[in-house]
Write an enzyme that holds these catalytic residues in place. Structure first.
Site, PDB file in Angstrom:
ATOM      1  N   ASP A 164      88.657 104.359  98.170  1.00 19.16           N
ATOM      2  CA  ASP A 164      87.526 104.617  99.067  1.00 19.16           C
ATOM      3  C   ASP A 164      86.296 104.993  98.245  1.00 19.16           C
ATOM      4  O   ASP A 164      86.279 106.034  97.575  1.00 19.16           O
ATOM      5  CB  ASP A 164      87.859 105.737 100.051  1.00 19.16           C
ATOM      6  CG  ASP A 164      88.798 105.278 101.147  1.00 19.16           C
ATOM      7  OD1 ASP A 164      89.083 104.074 101.217  1.00 19.16           O
ATOM      8  OD2 ASP A 164      89.250 106.131 101.944  1.00 19.16           O
ATOM      9  N   GLU A 181      96.215 101.049 108.618  1.00 17.39           N
ATOM     10  CA  GLU A 181      97.636 100.731 108.560  1.00 17.39           C
ATOM     11  C   GLU A 181      98.414 101.420 109.676  1.00 17.39           C
ATOM     12  O   GLU A 181      98.070 102.531 110.083  1.00 17.39           O
ATOM     13  CB  GLU A 181      98.200 101.160 107.198  1.00 17.39           C
ATOM     14  CG  GLU A 181      97.563 100.417 106.046  1.00 17.39           C
ATOM     15  CD  GLU A 181      97.826 101.049 104.693  1.00 17.39           C
ATOM     16  OE1 GLU A 181      97.746 100.331 103.681  1.00 17.39           O
ATOM     17  OE2 GLU A 181      98.095 102.268 104.635  1.00 17.39           O
ATOM     18  N   THR A 183     101.174  95.278 101.961  1.00 17.15           N
ATOM     19  CA  THR A 183     100.490  95.554 100.703  1.00 17.15           C
ATOM     20  C   THR A 183     101.482  95.598  99.535  1.00 17.15           C
ATOM     21  O   THR A 183     102.664  95.360  99.702  1.00 17.15           O
ATOM     22  CB  THR A 183      99.724  96.880 100.781  1.00 17.15           C
ATOM     23  OG1 THR A 183     100.653  97.948 101.006  1.00 17.15           O
ATOM     24  CG2 THR A 183      98.726  96.871 101.918  1.00 17.15           C
ATOM     25  N   GLU A 219      98.490  91.610 100.684  1.00 12.91           N
ATOM     26  CA  GLU A 219      97.337  92.170  99.976  1.00 12.91           C
ATOM     27  C   GLU A 219      97.848  92.853  98.719  1.00 12.91           C
ATOM     28  O   GLU A 219      99.022  93.210  98.630  1.00 12.91           O
ATOM     29  CB  GLU A 219      96.599  93.213 100.830  1.00 12.91           C
ATOM     30  CG  GLU A 219      95.988  92.694 102.108  1.00 12.91           C
ATOM     31  CD  GLU A 219      95.296  93.802 102.898  1.00 12.91           C
ATOM     32  OE1 GLU A 219      95.243  94.952 102.385  1.00 12.91           O
ATOM     33  OE2 GLU A 219      94.825  93.525 104.004  1.00 12.91           O
ATOM     34  N   LEU A 249      96.311  98.033  94.903  1.00 14.48           N
ATOM     35  CA  LEU A 249      95.336  98.615  93.986  1.00 14.48           C
ATOM     36  C   LEU A 249      94.475  97.512  93.393  1.00 14.48           C
ATOM     37  O   LEU A 249      94.874  96.354  93.337  1.00 14.48           O
ATOM     38  CB  LEU A 249      96.052  99.375  92.853  1.00 14.48           C
ATOM     39  CG  LEU A 249      96.990 100.504  93.264  1.00 14.48           C
ATOM     40  CD1 LEU A 249      97.710 101.062  92.042  1.00 14.48           C
ATOM     41  CD2 LEU A 249      96.237 101.598  93.995  1.00 14.48           C
TER      42      LEU A 249
END
Length: 546
Positions: free
Chosen positions: A173, A257, A416, A454, A457
């Site tokens: 973020d 999520e 992810t 995805e 990191l």
């Protein structure tokens, strides 16, 4: 006009007048020169909870040793020709706090570059805290309308995330976008509207699912608020749905999520690889637990969550609940975990049912994201997954119920950590991202639901790309229907990283046939990695047209 890229931005900037005729990645790269830079960063490796953060100066001194071999391709015998389209996530601050498109000229040339690389499209967050900022049912979609038109101009598709969570306080973020002010006002009056841990710590990332069906937001329930938001989006962009806007990803929790905020990084509350904590102590969740316990004829089980589940940064064996033969495997543990995970699945079911009703027939796919919680996966209890709401243990499959629920609403299961390998992780954390991905691939195949992926990191090395290529194939479980790369920023356009991306997109388009495993990250570190710029490293890195 020449535009300049500074290190605080996430775009590339070039002379607009000189971009005519750009047709290939090589054409584009030939037009751009990169200033010499020696990035300064800290590499954080966490082999155990006792390890300290290590910092060092990362200097490019041996280009041959650092060079990745991802670009070396060979023909393999893999019998696969399925194209996997690649999307790229746009920066979190693509929109300004005023709701306008951030740096539109820079965005224009960045999208041009991505198109030249062969990507299918881009993904962007539609932030609740920006769109409905001015009051209930007052929506501002103008910045997004400009972006949609820009994508259409460049022939790029768009994935839009209905982001009902705040931005800030989690991995990656880079900016802060809170929930709408009028929602925060309601939370200040009634703090139980947000998730709460055992010590009473409130988490303002997302509205507690405990009040999903209660009119706590100025006369509307949270589900009604999310529904109205999605309906407004459909009405505003009806002419683009199924054409430019090909996917709506529905946010269902922190970071978008479907999970509880069990491992919040803000203020140092949680650190990898801590087990996290259960988030069931707001009054609405407590009332639900008490009712479930009473229905089961076990009133004393409804007094609160497990008393022996430890704290955020402990390991499973430090607790009575999560240890090898702990309470998680008792009759009480089964009751609590079924209730806790069941509430999460019900929450997702409500939101996705609303989304399905709104977007069916528009031609746009629906998707939902599930977190890749890979630490402590190789233990019996899978503690970190349990606190997040996934009832996944040695004896139970926590992802199959979610996959079935997604299939019910014809929703793509987005997962992810597709870039991670077991050997990169600290042994003390009992990680297995590869095992987790295999389990999810099998669960989605069983449930007959599409799987997309995805990276968890930011990674630009060939090793990460090769792992994604390997997991994209369907030898074991579902193959990927799409992959979204995290994320567009200035590091992506560093020449070596850019060439890696271009080759990766090509290989995904070829069905992963031409991938070879590279030498990977030359630093040879255990990876739970963040690259964090030192505060003194604020010099501009310029990218200018020659």
């Amino acid at each position: 006009m020449t535009l300049t890229l500074h290190s605080s931005t996430s775009f590339i900037n070039i002379n607009i007048k000189e971009t005519k005729g750009v047709k290939t990645p090589d054409d584009f790269l030939g037009m751009v020169s990169y200033a010499q830079a020696k990035p300064s960063c800290r590499l954080i490796t966490k082999n155990s909870m006792q390890e300290a953060q290590l910092s060092y100066e990362r200097v490019i001194v041996n280009e041959k040793r650092e060079k990745l071999h991802f670009l070396t391709t060979t023909h393999s015998n893999i019998n696969s020709s399925t194209k996997v389209p690649v999307f790229v996530m746009l920066p979190l601050d693509t929109m300004t706090m005023g709701g306008n498109l951030n740096k539109p000229r820079a965005m224009h040339v960045s999208l041009m570059a991505l198109k030249s690389a062969g990507v299918e499209g881009v993904m962007v967050d539609a932030w609740w805290g920006l769109v409905e900022k001015d009051g209930p049912l007052k929506y501002n979609w103008e910045g997004y309308a400009e972006l949609v038109k820009m994508c259409k101009e460049h022939g790029l598709k768009l994935q839009i995330v209905m982001s009902f969570h705040q931005c800030g306080g989690n991995v990656g973020d880079s900016c802060s976008i809170p929930l709408p002010p009028w929602v925060l006002e309601e939370i200040s009056k009634n703090p139980d509207l947000v998730y709460t841990d055992r010590s009473g710590r409130r988490n303002p990332e997302y509205i507690s699912l405990g009040c999903d069906q209660l009119p706590v937001l100025k006369g509307r329930t949270p589900i009604q608020v999310y529904t109205d938001f999605m309906r407004s989006f459909r009405e505003r962009f009806s002419n683009y749905l199924g054409d430019v806007i090909v996917e709506i990803q529905v946010g269902m929790g922190p970071c978008g999520e479907l999970r509880y905020p069990s491992y919040p990084e803000s203020n140092g509350t949680w650190r990898f690889p801590g087990i996290g904590e259960f988030q069931c102590y707001d009054k609405y969740m407590r009332a639900s637990l008490a009712a479930a316990a009473k229905a089961a004829g076990k009133d004393d089980w409804g007094q609160g969550g497990p008393h022996d589940s430890g704290q955020y940064n402990q390991f499973p064996e430090d607790t009575g609940f999560f240890q090898r033969d702990g309470t998680w495997n008792s009759e009480y543990g089964q009751f609590f975990l079924e209730w806790y995970s069941g509430k999460l699945v019900e929450h997702g079911d409500r939101i996705l049912a609303a989304a399905e009703g709104i977007y069916q027939g528009t031609g746009a796919k629906l998707s939902g994201k599930v977190a890749g919680i890979h630490w402590h996966y190789n233990t019996r209890s899978h503690a970190a997954e349990l606190t997040a709401g996934y009832y996944n243990t040695r004896h139970t499959n926590g992802y199959l119920p979610i996959a079935h629920m997604f299939a019910k609403h014809r929703v793509v299961f987005n997962f992810t950590c597709m870039e991670m390998r077991d050997g990169e992780q600290p042994q003390s954390a009992n990680c297995s991202p590869e095992g987790l991905v295999r389990q999810v691939k099998n669960a989605t195949r069983t449930a007959e639901v599409e799987l997309a992926g995805e990276n968890a990191l930011e990674r630009y090395d060939g090793g990460a790309y090769s792992q994604v290529l390997a997991t994209s194939r369907s030898e074991s479980g579902n193959g990927l229907s799409a992959f979204t790369f995290l994320r567009m920023n200035k590091r992506l356009f560093v020449p070596e990283n850019w060439r890696n991306l271009v080759q990766f997109v090509k290989n995904m388009s070829d069905g992963g046939r031409n991938a070879t495993l590279p030498e990977c990250d030359s630093s040879r570190t255990d990876l739970y990695v963040h690259f964090i710029k030192k505060s003194h490293s604020k010099k501009a890195t310029e990218v200018a047209l020659v």
